[in-house]
Design an enzyme around this catalytic site. Sequence first.
Site, short mmCIF file in Angstrom:
data_model
loop_
_atom_site.label_atom_id
_atom_site.label_comp_id
_atom_site.label_asym_id
_atom_site.label_seq_id
_atom_site.Cartn_x
_atom_site.Cartn_y
_atom_site.Cartn_z
N TYR A 181 -13.52 6.71 -23.06
CA TYR A 181 -13.83 5.57 -21.90
C TYR A 181 -12.85 4.75 -22.37
O TYR A 181 -12.24 3.86 -21.31
CB TYR A 181 -15.21 5.35 -22.04
CG TYR A 181 -15.77 4.39 -20.83
CD1 TYR A 181 -16.55 4.86 -19.86
CD2 TYR A 181 -15.60 2.82 -20.91
CE1 TYR A 181 -16.85 3.99 -18.65
CE2 TYR A 181 -15.92 2.06 -19.91
CZ TYR A 181 -16.49 2.84 -18.87
OH TYR A 181 -16.86 1.95 -17.77
N PHE A 191 3.11 -0.94 4.89
CA PHE A 191 2.38 0.08 5.05
C PHE A 191 0.97 -0.19 5.63
O PHE A 191 0.53 -1.04 5.49
CB PHE A 191 2.32 0.88 3.81
CG PHE A 191 1.56 2.47 3.85
CD1 PHE A 191 2.26 3.34 4.56
CD2 PHE A 191 0.30 2.47 3.30
CE1 PHE A 191 1.68 4.45 4.66
CE2 PHE A 191 -0.14 3.93 3.46
CZ PHE A 191 0.59 4.79 4.04
N ASP A 192 0.34 0.93 6.54
CA ASP A 192 -0.81 0.61 7.09
C ASP A 192 -2.00 0.07 6.20
O ASP A 192 -2.78 -0.75 6.55
CB ASP A 192 -1.18 1.57 8.15
CG ASP A 192 -1.34 2.89 7.60
OD1 ASP A 192 -1.14 3.01 6.35
OD2 ASP A 192 -1.43 4.07 8.38
N ASP A 223 5.98 -2.67 -3.08
CA ASP A 223 5.14 -1.49 -2.70
C ASP A 223 5.80 -0.44 -3.02
O ASP A 223 6.88 0.00 -2.22
CB ASP A 223 4.60 -1.49 -1.33
CG ASP A 223 3.91 -0.36 -0.90
OD1 ASP A 223 3.59 0.54 -1.82
OD2 ASP A 223 3.13 -0.29 -0.04
N ALA A 270 5.73 2.91 -3.84
CA ALA A 270 5.28 4.33 -3.77
C ALA A 270 6.45 5.24 -3.92
O ALA A 270 6.20 6.18 -4.39
CB ALA A 270 4.70 4.54 -2.53
N LYS A 330 2.81 9.75 -4.53
CA LYS A 330 4.15 9.82 -4.02
C LYS A 330 5.22 10.15 -5.23
O LYS A 330 5.13 11.28 -5.89
CB LYS A 330 4.70 8.60 -3.29
CG LYS A 330 3.55 8.13 -2.38
CD LYS A 330 2.96 8.87 -1.15
CE LYS A 330 1.82 8.30 -0.36
NZ LYS A 330 1.61 6.86 -0.46
N HIS A 352 -6.92 8.81 15.72
CA HIS A 352 -6.17 10.06 15.36
C HIS A 352 -6.81 10.93 14.67
O HIS A 352 -6.76 12.11 14.60
CB HIS A 352 -4.79 9.95 14.91
CG HIS A 352 -4.80 8.93 13.67
ND1 HIS A 352 -5.19 7.70 13.69
CD2 HIS A 352 -4.40 9.05 12.42
CE1 HIS A 352 -4.86 7.04 12.59
NE2 HIS A 352 -4.60 8.04 11.68
C1 LIG Z 1 0.78 6.04 0.43
C2 LIG Z 1 0.99 4.71 0.52
C3 LIG Z 1 0.48 3.61 0.17
C4 LIG Z 1 -1.27 3.83 -0.11
O1 LIG Z 1 -1.28 4.65 -1.28
P1 LIG Z 1 -2.56 5.72 -1.34
O2 LIG Z 1 -2.41 6.27 -2.49
O3 LIG Z 1 -2.71 6.58 -0.11
O4 LIG Z 1 -3.86 4.86 -1.41
C5 LIG Z 1 0.74 2.33 0.13
N1 LIG Z 1 2.01 2.03 0.45
C6 LIG Z 1 2.87 2.91 0.69
C7 LIG Z 1 4.39 2.68 1.22
C8 LIG Z 1 2.44 4.42 0.85
O5 LIG Z 1 3.53 5.13 1.31
#
Ligand SMILES: *Cc1c(COP(=O)(O)O)cnc(C)c1O
Length: 458
Positions: free
Chosen positions: A72, A124-125, A215, A217, A258, A450
């Site tokens: 833990y 990103f959304d 961000d 990813a 990613k 969607h």
């Molecule tokens: C996928 C993604 C996120 C969110 O990540 P999750 O692991 O799906 O929660 C944030 N920013 C970008 C650019 C992404 O491609």
Amino acid sequence: MKLPYAEPYKIKVVEPLYRSTQTEREQWIKEAHYNLFNLKSSQVFIDCLTDSGTGAMSDRQWAEMMVGDESYAGSRSFDKLKETVRRITGYEYFLPTHQGRAAENVLFSVLVKEGDIVPGNSHFDTTKGHIEFRKASAVDCTIDEAFDTAVYHPFKGNVDLEKLEKVFKKYPKEKIPFIVVTVTCNTAGGQPVSMENIKATSALCKQYGIPLYFDAARFAENAYFIKKREEAYADKTIKEIALEMFSYGDGMTMSAKKDGLVNMGGFIALNSHDIFKKASVFNIMFEGFITYGGMNGRDMGALAVGLDEATEFDYLESRVEQVAYLGQRLEYFKVPVQHPYGGHAIFIDANKFVPTIPKEEFRAWSLAMELYITSGIRGVEIGTILADRDPITRKNRFPELELVRLAIPRRTYTNHHMDYIAVALKNIFDTRTEAKHGYRIIEEAPIMRHFTVKMEKI
Ligand SMILES: *Cc1c(COP(=O)(O)O)cnc(C)c1O
């Protein structure tokens, strides 16, 4: 003769795929109400729905799964991951989370408050969602070239410095907690940001006293594009480029699904001890104790190895060039695709592909249906269904671009699969004038329709 390219790995474990018939798929998609999200994965032959968490782990990553420490507090796997994150990003402090949006939730809980402005390059959304959820606004400062599919620009994810400075001048410093630079820019089609632009953005931020967060990813894919397209970086390693990139920021959020090369996971890394301490409280509340934050020990171990592998040139070359290979095959068949190719996906331009289908009948959606029915390939619509209705008028919003995205999972499919996708699209393209019928909505959710929308053939 020059030796042709071959992947720098061999396959140790395989997952069989069922080769369904068109008759079976017609039945399945009808039962799924013509929504690709409602299909079972066993009904899909090649799955290009997303590259998020769908890649293959290496033997070294699987080996980590066996030695994961599930304690833990103070897990060995946590230490391994923390050390790797520090070495690759240069950031001192680190918090694991269960995925990327969870990292956003934790960090933004500290940084964002009502009425704030968060500029960035096409957020990103989920990033935008976490900003707007806190009654703050995301302001898009991406360069104009990003929105023109025909024009070539090596770094379409770049921040427009003039747009950014306008935001800095318009609002008081206290209203702008930070800016987000997304590498690569997913929303703009996996387009990279140049080191020159990151450096200049960072300098402008320093001038105005605004922190910069990445961000991150797809930071490794971004580093690959920098190496290939920015002369000064041709001889640098991916790890050197990544480290320099991160040095221009104050921290990052990461979706490890990613470029972490794992199926689930995420983290925050940053320089400020003060923000780390505040974020730790939210991490414990939302995610778990700060030495696991929603991840298993074994998953943290696999991520540590994944980050190292994702920042090796050979891996990145096979990854990004496979996506480009698909783009080139499609162009050879004259199928209209977006330029330049992104790092993780190819986008088909449905406006050019099926102009005979009225836009009211959902062109890109129709094309994605046709692709599935004829070949078993699952892509995703980035068009009118995704754009949703106007919240006030409740009318359909028709975006300028109607795209079908084919996201390529990492280390998962071979170039024969890419050939299969290209020919499947060529066959539809060759008979496209016969496709005059689209789809109509029979049932939809009030928001994010969607995922669950039910459709029927016209
Ligand atoms: C996928 C993604 C996120 C969110 O990540 P999750 O692991 O799906 O929660 C944030 N920013 C970008 C650019 C992404 O491609």
